[in-house]
Design a protein around this motif. Structure first.
Motif, PDB file in Angstrom:
ATOM      1  N   LEU A  79      22.263  46.982  50.049  1.00  0.00           N
ATOM      2  CA  LEU A  79      22.735  46.970  51.425  1.00  0.00           C
ATOM      3  C   LEU A  79      21.951  45.965  52.271  1.00  0.00           C
ATOM      4  O   LEU A  79      22.535  45.188  53.029  1.00  0.00           O
ATOM      5  N   ILE A  80      20.628  45.961  52.127  1.00  0.00           N
ATOM      6  CA  ILE A  80      19.807  45.019  52.897  1.00  0.00           C
ATOM      7  C   ILE A  80      20.080  43.590  52.452  1.00  0.00           C
ATOM      8  O   ILE A  80      20.289  42.686  53.272  1.00  0.00           O
ATOM      9  N   ASN A  81      20.114  43.370  51.137  1.00  0.00           N
ATOM     10  CA  ASN A  81      20.322  42.020  50.618  1.00  0.00           C
ATOM     11  C   ASN A  81      21.679  41.455  50.998  1.00  0.00           C
ATOM     12  O   ASN A  81      21.792  40.313  51.452  1.00  0.00           O
ATOM     13  N   THR A  82      22.737  42.258  50.818  1.00  0.00           N
ATOM     14  CA  THR A  82      24.087  41.780  51.119  1.00  0.00           C
ATOM     15  C   THR A  82      24.243  41.469  52.600  1.00  0.00           C
ATOM     16  O   THR A  82      24.831  40.446  52.978  1.00  0.00           O
ATOM     17  N   THR A  83      23.721  42.347  53.458  1.00  0.00           N
ATOM     18  CA  THR A  83      23.832  42.127  54.902  1.00  0.00           C
ATOM     19  C   THR A  83      23.095  40.866  55.324  1.00  0.00           C
ATOM     20  O   THR A  83      23.627  40.047  56.093  1.00  0.00           O
ATOM     21  N   ILE A  84      21.873  40.686  54.826  1.00  0.00           N
ATOM     22  CA  ILE A  84      21.101  39.489  55.167  1.00  0.00           C
ATOM     23  C   ILE A  84      21.815  38.230  54.677  1.00  0.00           C
ATOM     24  O   ILE A  84      21.875  37.217  55.392  1.00  0.00           O
ATOM     25  N   MET A  85      22.374  38.271  53.470  1.00  0.00           N
ATOM     26  CA  MET A  85      23.086  37.105  52.932  1.00  0.00           C
ATOM     27  C   MET A  85      24.299  36.739  53.787  1.00  0.00           C
ATOM     28  O   MET A  85      24.560  35.563  54.049  1.00  0.00           O
ATOM     29  N   ALA A 102      17.974  36.540  60.724  1.00  0.00           N
ATOM     30  CA  ALA A 102      18.837  36.075  59.632  1.00  0.00           C
ATOM     31  C   ALA A 102      19.984  35.228  60.156  1.00  0.00           C
ATOM     32  O   ALA A 102      20.286  34.157  59.608  1.00  0.00           O
ATOM     33  N   PHE A 103      20.659  35.679  61.226  1.00  0.00           N
ATOM     34  CA  PHE A 103      21.789  34.913  61.754  1.00  0.00           C
ATOM     35  C   PHE A 103      21.332  33.552  62.280  1.00  0.00           C
ATOM     36  O   PHE A 103      22.052  32.558  62.142  1.00  0.00           O
ATOM     37  N   CYS A 104      20.144  33.508  62.874  1.00  0.00           N
ATOM     38  CA  CYS A 104      19.600  32.235  63.375  1.00  0.00           C
ATOM     39  C   CYS A 104      18.930  31.428  62.272  1.00  0.00           C
ATOM     40  O   CYS A 104      18.362  30.357  62.548  1.00  0.00           O
ATOM     41  N   ASN A 105      18.996  31.927  61.029  1.00  0.00           N
ATOM     42  CA  ASN A 105      18.402  31.230  59.884  1.00  0.00           C
ATOM     43  C   ASN A 105      16.923  30.960  60.096  1.00  0.00           C
ATOM     44  O   ASN A 105      16.399  29.893  59.722  1.00  0.00           O
ATOM     45  N   ALA A 106      16.226  31.916  60.720  1.00  0.00           N
ATOM     46  CA  ALA A 106      14.815  31.720  61.060  1.00  0.00           C
ATOM     47  C   ALA A 106      13.881  32.115  59.921  1.00  0.00           C
ATOM     48  O   ALA A 106      12.878  31.454  59.674  1.00  0.00           O
ATOM     49  N   GLY A 107      14.163  33.212  59.242  1.00  0.00           N
ATOM     50  CA  GLY A 107      13.324  33.610  58.126  1.00  0.00           C
ATOM     51  C   GLY A 107      12.094  34.401  58.508  1.00  0.00           C
ATOM     52  O   GLY A 107      11.293  34.743  57.635  1.00  0.00           O
ATOM     53  N   PHE A 108      11.912  34.713  59.792  1.00  0.00           N
ATOM     54  CA  PHE A 108      10.774  35.537  60.204  1.00  0.00           C
ATOM     55  C   PHE A 108      11.043  36.988  59.814  1.00  0.00           C
ATOM     56  O   PHE A 108      12.131  37.511  60.051  1.00  0.00           O
ATOM     57  N   SER A 109      10.036  37.620  59.244  1.00  0.00           N
ATOM     58  CA  SER A 109      10.164  39.015  58.830  1.00  0.00           C
ATOM     59  C   SER A 109       8.982  39.811  59.367  1.00  0.00           C
ATOM     60  O   SER A 109       7.889  39.272  59.562  1.00  0.00           O
ATOM     61  N   LEU A 110       9.213  41.091  59.611  1.00  0.00           N
ATOM     62  CA  LEU A 110       8.160  41.984  60.083  1.00  0.00           C
ATOM     63  C   LEU A 110       7.360  42.581  58.927  1.00  0.00           C
ATOM     64  O   LEU A 110       6.555  43.479  59.132  1.00  0.00           O
ATOM     65  N   VAL A 117      21.160  38.996  38.978  1.00  0.00           N
ATOM     66  CA  VAL A 117      22.258  38.315  39.670  1.00  0.00           C
ATOM     67  C   VAL A 117      22.069  38.409  41.179  1.00  0.00           C
ATOM     68  O   VAL A 117      22.233  37.421  41.917  1.00  0.00           O
ATOM     69  N   GLN A 118      21.711  39.583  41.647  1.00  0.00           N
ATOM     70  CA  GLN A 118      21.537  39.817  43.081  1.00  0.00           C
ATOM     71  C   GLN A 118      20.410  38.959  43.655  1.00  0.00           C
ATOM     72  O   GLN A 118      20.568  38.309  44.691  1.00  0.00           O
ATOM     73  N   ILE A 119      19.270  38.919  42.979  1.00  0.00           N
ATOM     74  CA  ILE A 119      18.128  38.143  43.452  1.00  0.00           C
ATOM     75  C   ILE A 119      18.426  36.652  43.397  1.00  0.00           C
ATOM     76  O   ILE A 119      18.084  35.894  44.318  1.00  0.00           O
ATOM     77  N   SER A 120      19.075  36.204  42.319  1.00  0.00           N
ATOM     78  CA  SER A 120      19.412  34.779  42.192  1.00  0.00           C
ATOM     79  C   SER A 120      20.347  34.335  43.309  1.00  0.00           C
ATOM     80  O   SER A 120      20.149  33.264  43.898  1.00  0.00           O
ATOM     81  N   LEU A 121      21.349  35.152  43.599  1.00  0.00           N
ATOM     82  CA  LEU A 121      22.291  34.805  44.664  1.00  0.00           C
ATOM     83  C   LEU A 121      21.588  34.811  46.018  1.00  0.00           C
ATOM     84  O   LEU A 121      21.823  33.920  46.857  1.00  0.00           O
ATOM     85  N   PHE A 122      20.715  35.792  46.246  1.00  0.00           N
ATOM     86  CA  PHE A 122      20.007  35.859  47.525  1.00  0.00           C
ATOM     87  C   PHE A 122      19.115  34.635  47.715  1.00  0.00           C
ATOM     88  O   PHE A 122      19.092  34.035  48.790  1.00  0.00           O
ATOM     89  N   GLN A 123      18.360  34.266  46.674  1.00  0.00           N
ATOM     90  CA  GLN A 123      17.473  33.117  46.804  1.00  0.00           C
ATOM     91  C   GLN A 123      18.252  31.818  46.985  1.00  0.00           C
ATOM     92  O   GLN A 123      17.794  30.905  47.659  1.00  0.00           O
ATOM     93  N   SER A 124      19.439  31.728  46.399  1.00  0.00           N
ATOM     94  CA  SER A 124      20.264  30.543  46.603  1.00  0.00           C
ATOM     95  C   SER A 124      20.762  30.462  48.039  1.00  0.00           C
ATOM     96  O   SER A 124      20.755  29.391  48.660  1.00  0.00           O
ATOM     97  N   VAL A 125      21.192  31.607  48.571  1.00  0.00           N
ATOM     98  CA  VAL A 125      21.673  31.631  49.960  1.00  0.00           C
ATOM     99  C   VAL A 125      20.548  31.318  50.932  1.00  0.00           C
ATOM    100  O   VAL A 125      20.721  30.570  51.895  1.00  0.00           O
TER     101      VAL A 125
END
Length: 578
Positions: free
Chosen positions: A321-327, A300-308, A396-404
């Motif tokens: 918690l997961i969404n906010t931290t990743i954002m 996430a910090f490297c803006n890579a987008g790879f997920s397990l 709201v949470q999903i929209s903000l996450f997808q925008s980020v």
């Protein structure tokens, strides 16, 4: 003679000790190809454990012969001596030979970046054709970036093609390996294979290391390691780093590199700890949660987008918690280290916000507007469609996450194929813009957009100067921003045309979305990546590479020419526009 003494020992170590290290690694995790004879492998390892100390002995002798005196030899090559002595005492022990030779080979590779001492420079032959040839090869900073990224990608491709990297019995094909290595090094996140099911733990770690290297850039990582190991950076490396980090003095350069080390370590550590707690709450065992937490923190910090996870973060789309931290990690990684340093001064030193640099102000304002606008568009555009089954807070949470995540991060918490076509089209515009300069993000950058908007505004008003936050933007910067935007549009349009020709079975929107995602190093996809042809995969890999190093950097590197002696001034020409 001195040239041979310097080069041959390293080549021997790289070839012989390298083969021993790879073979030992394969055997230790039971990934030796079944077609290889077990008896032959054991014999090779037994002989190798006895040959490795001999090779290191040759290296030590070579270092002694090329040193000025005994004091210089001990001071500069104490690590080689420290490794060589235990190898002699444990002669023939395969485990000792493996670990010590691995450590020394890594040190030897890092030492290739060291600037030769003056004594060595004086001892080298001047008149030999080979010396003159290599001395004539001078790489500009832009070309050095391309060469470095290419080298890391090729190394990553080799490692991913090893049987140990694959979770199944078959190794990755070359095209899939180079695609995944390029995607990881260019911190994109597109994948032709599943990271969770197709890669072993070793393969996942290789991907993670490539992500970290690509996120920080090779030269920044090398400079950071040089400082941590107490090595001196050569003048050429300093000039390259000053160009990459946009600093004016050596003092500012070292301060910036130290800050990069601190920011990266602290932010990824914080993100890893919080995500570990979050995954533990989701029911994972602590060991698994720890691995997932730090992997996704770095990604996430490297803006890579790879997920397990095969579906990215869709399973945890409503986990605050997961969404906010990743954002937060995506945002911090996409702002750039210069902006992070300014924000740190605001928090720790009481620096007033109005005293922030113009670059930081542009990045913060533009990033905030883009994130807020993207969230609003996704929220209202998908309110009764893709978001229909969620509560208001979840929408709201999903929209903000997808925008980020459009800021070149590549994670998703809802299936993209469930969205309206016009929403996907608007998302491509945000992906094309990307993050900010000096960050782990891709795209044409927020500052480029801001400068172009201010330039258009000044043109419409009839102003001769482009100003932002009471600061005048110089003409060359405006021209550079315009060129970057134009070149990016040309490259993207070209690859859209190419993929339309290579992939006739895919619809236009999916190809358009894929190309924009690759050029902006985003990593979002409508699901066509694994089904591309071999040539199509290679084209997308080339586009990811171009998007990571920057289209303008690519053009400057290819078209780099030495300055000619003497300059000509031509008279102005009058051309009508519009």
């Amino acid at each position: 003679m001195n040239i041979l003494l310097q080069k041959i020992p390293f080549l021997l170590e790289l070839l012989i000790n390298g083969i021993f290290i790879v073979l030992s690694s394969l055997k230790s995790i039971d990934k030796v190809p079944s077609s290889w004879s077990p008896q032959l492998v054991d014999q090779v390892l037994s002989v190798g454990a006895m040959v490795v100390p001999i090779i290191l002995g040759i290296v030590v002798i070579s270092n002694f012969l090329t040193s000025r005196d005994l004091e210089d030899f001990i001071r500069r090559h104490i690590f080689s001596i420290t490794v060589f002595v235990p190898l002699i005492l444990t002669w023939g022990d395969q485990e000792f030979a493996f670990w010590l030779s691995s450590t020394h080979l890594l040190s030897s590779i890092l030492s290739l970046y060291d600037e030769p001492s003056e004594s060595k420079k004086k001892k080298q032959f001047v008149g030999t054709p080979s010396a003159q040839l290599f001395r004539g090869i001078r790489l500009s900073p832009a070309q050095m970036v391309i060469v470095s990224f290419s080298g890391v990608i090729l190394l990553g491709t080799f490692l991913l093609m090893l049987p140990v990297s694959s979770a199944g019995e078959e190794s990755l094909s070359f095209i899939d390996a180079i695609f995944m290595a390029t995607s990881a090094t260019c911190v994109t996140g597109l994948g032709t294979k599943s990271l969770a099911t197709d890669f072993s733990l070793f393969g996942q770690i290789v991907i993670l290391i490539l992500i970290q290297i690509g996120g920080l850039s090779i030269m920044t990582l090398y400079s950071s390691m040089a400082i941590l190991l107490g090595k001196n950076m050569g003048m050429k490396d300093r000039v390259i780093m000053q160009d990459l980090l946009d600093v004016n003095s050596l003092e500012d350069l070292f301060k910036m590199i130290v800050d990069i080390i601190k920011f990266t370590f602290f932010i990824e550590l914080w993100g890893g700890i919080v995500l570990t707690i979050a995954f533990t709450f989701e029911g994972f065992e602590f060991g698994t949660a720890l691995y997932y937490g730090f992997f996704h923190s770095i990604s996430a910090f490297c803006n890579a987008g790879f997920s397990l996870f095969d579906t990215s973060l869709e399973t945890y789309g409503t986990s605050p918690l997961i969404n906010t931290t990743i954002m937060i990690l995506i945002t911090l990684g996409g702002l750039g280290f210069i902006v992070l340093k300014d924000l740190k001064d605001v928090v720790t030193s009481g620096k007033k916000i109005v005293r922030l640099g113009v670059h930081t102000k542009i990045v913060l304002v533009t990033s905030g507007i883009l994130t807020f606008a993207g969230a609003l568009f996704i929220f209202f555009g998908e309110f009764l469609n893709a978001l229909d089954n969620y509560t208001l807070w979840q929408k709201v949470q999903i929209s903000l996450f997808q925008s980020v995540t459009l800021r070149t991060a590549g994670f998703n918490t809802i299936p993209l194929t469930s969205m309206h076509t016009y929403t996907l089209y608007i998302m491509t515009l945000f992906m094309f813009i990307g993050g900010s300069p000096g960050s782990t993000a891709g795209g044409v950058k927020t500052t480029t957009l801001a400068i172009l908007i201010q330039s258009i505004k000044a043109t419409l008003k009839g102003d001769k100067r482009v100003t932002v936050f009471d600061r005048s933007i110089s003409g060359p910067i405006v021209v550079r921003a315009t060129a970057l935007m134009f070149i990016s549009i040309l490259i993207t349009s070209f690859f859209i045309l190419v993929l339309m020709r290579l992939e006739p079975n895919q619809n236009f929107l999916a190809i358009f979305f894929e190309v924009i995602s690759a050029s902006g190093t985003v990593g979002l996809s409508l699901g066509i990546t694994p089904f591309l042809t071999g040539v199509g995969k290679f084209a997308v890999a080339a586009l990811m590479f171009s998007g990571r190093i920057g289209p303008l950097t690519l053009i400057l590197a290819i078209g780099q020419r030495q300055k000619s002696i003497g300059k000509f001034d031509y008279p102005d020409g009058r051309i009508m526009i519009g």
